[in-house]
Design a protein around this motif. Structure first.
Motif, short mmCIF file in Angstrom:
data_model
loop_
_atom_site.label_atom_id
_atom_site.label_comp_id
_atom_site.label_asym_id
_atom_site.label_seq_id
_atom_site.Cartn_x
_atom_site.Cartn_y
_atom_site.Cartn_z
N ASP A 100 0.84 -1.22 0.00
CA ASP A 100 0.00 0.00 0.00
C ASP A 100 0.87 1.26 0.00
O ASP A 100 0.56 2.23 -0.70
CB ASP A 100 -0.91 0.01 1.24
CG ASP A 100 -2.15 -0.85 1.05
OD1 ASP A 100 -2.55 -1.09 -0.12
OD2 ASP A 100 -2.73 -1.29 2.06
N ASP A 101 1.93 1.23 0.78
CA ASP A 101 2.81 2.41 0.85
C ASP A 101 3.46 2.67 -0.50
O ASP A 101 3.61 3.83 -0.91
CB ASP A 101 3.90 2.19 1.90
CG ASP A 101 3.38 2.35 3.32
OD1 ASP A 101 2.17 2.60 3.48
OD2 ASP A 101 4.19 2.22 4.26
N ILE A 102 3.85 1.60 -1.20
CA ILE A 102 4.47 1.78 -2.53
C ILE A 102 3.47 2.43 -3.48
O ILE A 102 3.80 3.39 -4.20
CB ILE A 102 4.98 0.43 -3.08
CG1 ILE A 102 6.15 -0.08 -2.24
CG2 ILE A 102 5.38 0.57 -4.55
CD1 ILE A 102 6.51 -1.54 -2.49
N VAL A 103 2.26 1.92 -3.47
CA VAL A 103 1.23 2.49 -4.36
C VAL A 103 1.00 3.96 -4.03
O VAL A 103 0.93 4.81 -4.92
CB VAL A 103 -0.07 1.66 -4.26
CG1 VAL A 103 -1.24 2.39 -4.90
CG2 VAL A 103 0.14 0.29 -4.92
N ALA A 104 0.93 4.27 -2.75
CA ALA A 104 0.68 5.66 -2.34
C ALA A 104 1.84 6.56 -2.74
O ALA A 104 1.65 7.76 -2.97
CB ALA A 104 0.45 5.72 -0.83
N ASP A 105 3.03 6.00 -2.82
CA ASP A 105 4.23 6.80 -3.07
C ASP A 105 4.64 6.80 -4.55
O ASP A 105 5.71 7.32 -4.89
CB ASP A 105 5.40 6.25 -2.23
CG ASP A 105 5.97 7.32 -1.31
OD1 ASP A 105 5.40 8.42 -1.26
OD2 ASP A 105 7.00 7.04 -0.66
N GLY A 123 14.20 4.87 -9.44
CA GLY A 123 12.90 4.63 -8.81
C GLY A 123 12.79 3.24 -8.20
O GLY A 123 12.10 3.05 -7.19
N GLU A 124 13.46 2.25 -8.81
CA GLU A 124 13.39 0.89 -8.24
C GLU A 124 13.95 0.87 -6.82
O GLU A 124 13.44 0.18 -5.94
CB GLU A 124 14.17 -0.10 -9.12
CG GLU A 124 13.52 -0.33 -10.48
CD GLU A 124 14.33 -1.26 -11.38
OE1 GLU A 124 13.78 -1.72 -12.38
OE2 GLU A 124 15.53 -1.51 -11.08
N ARG A 125 15.03 1.66 -6.59
CA ARG A 125 15.59 1.75 -5.24
C ARG A 125 14.57 2.38 -4.29
O ARG A 125 14.48 2.01 -3.11
CB ARG A 125 16.86 2.61 -5.22
CG ARG A 125 18.06 1.98 -5.84
CD ARG A 125 18.76 1.03 -4.87
NE ARG A 125 19.59 0.12 -5.62
CZ ARG A 125 20.88 0.32 -5.91
NH1 ARG A 125 21.51 1.39 -5.47
NH2 ARG A 125 21.55 -0.57 -6.63
N ALA A 126 13.83 3.34 -4.81
CA ALA A 126 12.82 4.01 -3.97
C ALA A 126 11.72 3.02 -3.60
O ALA A 126 11.24 3.03 -2.46
CB ALA A 126 12.26 5.22 -4.69
N TRP A 128 -6.90 0.28 -7.28
CA TRP A 128 -5.96 0.50 -6.17
C TRP A 128 -5.04 1.70 -6.48
O TRP A 128 -4.84 2.59 -5.66
CB TRP A 128 -5.16 -0.79 -6.03
CG TRP A 128 -4.22 -0.96 -4.88
CD1 TRP A 128 -4.27 -0.38 -3.66
CD2 TRP A 128 -3.10 -1.87 -4.87
NE1 TRP A 128 -3.24 -0.85 -2.88
CE2 TRP A 128 -2.51 -1.76 -3.58
CE3 TRP A 128 -2.55 -2.76 -5.79
CZ2 TRP A 128 -1.40 -2.52 -3.22
CZ3 TRP A 128 -1.43 -3.51 -5.43
CH2 TRP A 128 -0.86 -3.38 -4.16
N LEU A 129 -4.53 1.70 -7.71
CA LEU A 129 -3.63 2.78 -8.11
C LEU A 129 -4.39 4.12 -8.18
O LEU A 129 -3.84 5.17 -7.84
CB LEU A 129 -2.99 2.46 -9.47
CG LEU A 129 -2.01 1.28 -9.44
CD1 LEU A 129 -1.68 0.81 -10.84
CD2 LEU A 129 -0.73 1.68 -8.72
N ALA A 130 -5.64 4.07 -8.58
CA ALA A 130 -6.43 5.30 -8.66
C ALA A 130 -6.67 5.88 -7.25
O ALA A 130 -6.66 7.09 -7.06
CB ALA A 130 -7.77 5.02 -9.35
#
Ligand code: GLY
Ligand code: MN
Length: 470
Positions: free
Chosen positions: A219-224, A234-237, A466-468
């Motif tokens: 969820d945090d990845i999607v939010a970020d 970005g992959e590191r992020a 989810w992404l939206a």
């Protein structure tokens, strides 16, 4: 003597450390040596409560004892491994040791569990390095194990109360002829691996917890994602956001996060994570939180970075989802573990044949001897056991693993994928660079499979929604 950073100190005037280590040591003047052992409050003598997993670990030890009458058995926790110079990798206890002791993320390195044969079974002793008295140089000058450096270490009595195992100082441990040692003796290594094939209720609760906290990381990845896209690597992020969630919740990770954007998704264990995350591409994220007890989740989701799948991405994604659903449909108690894989692969073969990617029919591709053409696009297995290790029970015999029978209490992944490498000339250009994997963690029950990770969006439509939401 061990050293650490600029805090390096000298143990004693006659310390025999190599000359190369002397360049930044401060000698201990007499005044320090005369006073360092005094002025400390007594340690609390209250013993810790017994941890919840202790009775489960005791039952596992009883099974091991019954299987090896008259044999001395040795299960080491393992030791610190050097990363470079005087820095080590974070310590992680051997899974068999953790399983049989219940001692997990707080295990003292170098501890050893020993089953001493007796007339009616075994006496089990846990050897560990007792904390040093404050009068010793170890206390203040040993950066690897001294409590001045690494923090408090448990007492023998404390560990015995915590784990309900008899303890003894590591100095009393010695190898003897004829003993069996995990990772050196094949039979014992196999037995302790197979002992983990069916999880008890404590383990199932821990795996549920691991999945739950892993979902938060996704969820945090999607939010970020907007910030991730704006980051050059970005992959590191992505890896960092997941790591931050794991650590913020007080946990670790069961394996190196795979953050594989665009064509990197086709490299099955892409952990370099040094590429950008580009709108229009997919990003495959394979990550799992390891909780304090050392049980880990292992979950993969593949996301369209821009928020919506292109038609070809959606086609590939939904084929993989269909393969995963076929795996779930095949999974039930009493069937072979491999029948889950076979069900998923039948879908993979059918879809890639339908898209005109195979030089043979789907039926021919599924032939055990002459087929396999479709496996170019999904070379890995669909499932593996999951538990203390991400690839749990790895030393189990084939007849209990791949050819074994699914039973209630087993926890495993279902993770089909399709991967069209960027330079694969066997597929039209529109497929190249698309990699998709969907991985869920599954508990087998008497009533059939339970998808522990069902709460994480799975279908293409769910993922877009989810992404939206962000
Ligand atoms: N999570 C990586 C794997 O299952 O191989
Ligand atoms: Mn996996």
């Amino acid at each position: 003597m061990s050293t650490s950073g600029d805090l390096t100190v000298e143990k004693t005037a006659d310390d025999d450390a190599p000359a190369t280590n002397l360049n930044r040591k401060q000698p201990f003047p007499r005044g320090f040596l005369d006073t360092i052992a005094t002025g400390w409050a007594d340690r609390p003598d209250q013993l810790p409560p017994t941890r919840p997993q202790a009775p489960y670990a005791a039952a596992r030890r009883a099974a091991v004892s019954a299987a090896f009458p008259g044999r001395r058995l040795v299960i080491p926790a393992g030791s610190l491994a050097q990363r470079s110079n005087d820095t080590d990798y974070p310590f992680r206890a051997h899974s068999a040791f953790a399983h049989l002791t219940g001692w997990a993320s707080d295990t003292v390195p170098d501890s050893v569990l020993v089953f001493e044969p007796t007339d009616d079974g075994h006496e089990v002793i846990l050897y560990l390095r007792e904390r040093a008295d404050r009068t010793t140089a170890e206390f203040y000058a040993d950066a690897s194990i001294g409590e001045f450096w690494i923090g408090p270490r448990p007492s023998l009595d404390g560990v015995a109360a915590d784990l309900q195992i008899a303890t003894a100082h590591l100095d009393g441990f010695a190898h003897v002829d004829g003993e069996l040692v995990v990772d050196r003796d094949a039979e014992l290594t196999r037995f302790v691996s197979e002992l983990r094939l069916c999880k008890d209720e404590y383990e199932i609760a821990q795996l549920r917890l691991a999945v739950e906290v892993t979902a938060r990381g996704f969820d945090d990845i999607v939010a970020d994602l907007p910030r991730i896209i704006a980051t050059p690597r970005g992959e590191r992020a992505v890896e960092g956001v997941f790591h931050l969630r794991a650590r913020t919740d007080g946990n670790g990770e069961g394996y190196d996060t795979i953050a594989a954007s665009g064509p990197h998704a086709c490299y099955l264990h892409w952990t370099r994570n040094d590429g950008p995350v580009v709108p229009g591409d997919l990003i495959l994220i394979d990550a799992g939180v390891e909780v304090d007890s050392l049980y880990t989740a292992d979950i993969t989701r593949t996301l369209p970075v821009s928020g919506a799948f292109t038609p070809i991405q959606r086609r590939v994604y939904e084929a993989v989802r269909e393969a995963a659903d076929a795996g779930f449909a095949a999974a039930r108690p009493g069937v072979t573990f491999r029948s889950v894989h076979e069900a998923a692969m039948a879908v993979i073969a059918a879809r890639v044949a339908e898209w005109g990617l195979l030089p043979v029919t789907a039926e021919e591709a599924l032939d055990g001897d002459r087929g396999g053409q479709h496996r170019r696009y999904m070379v890995h297995g669909t499932s593996h056991h999951l538990g203390l290790d991400v690839h749990d029970c790895a030393q189990a015999r084939r007849e209990l693993y791949y050819d074994g029978i699914l039973q209630p209490g087993m926890v495993f992944t279902i993770e089909p994928g399709l991967y069209f490498q960027i330079d694969d000339l066997t597929v039209p250009a529109e497929y190249r660079g698309i990699g998709v994997r969907i991985e869920d963690d599954v508990l087998m029950t008497a009533d059939g499979p339970v998808n522990l990770s069902a709460g994480i969006p799975r279908t293409a439509d769910e993922v877009e929604a989810w992404l939206a939401r962000g």
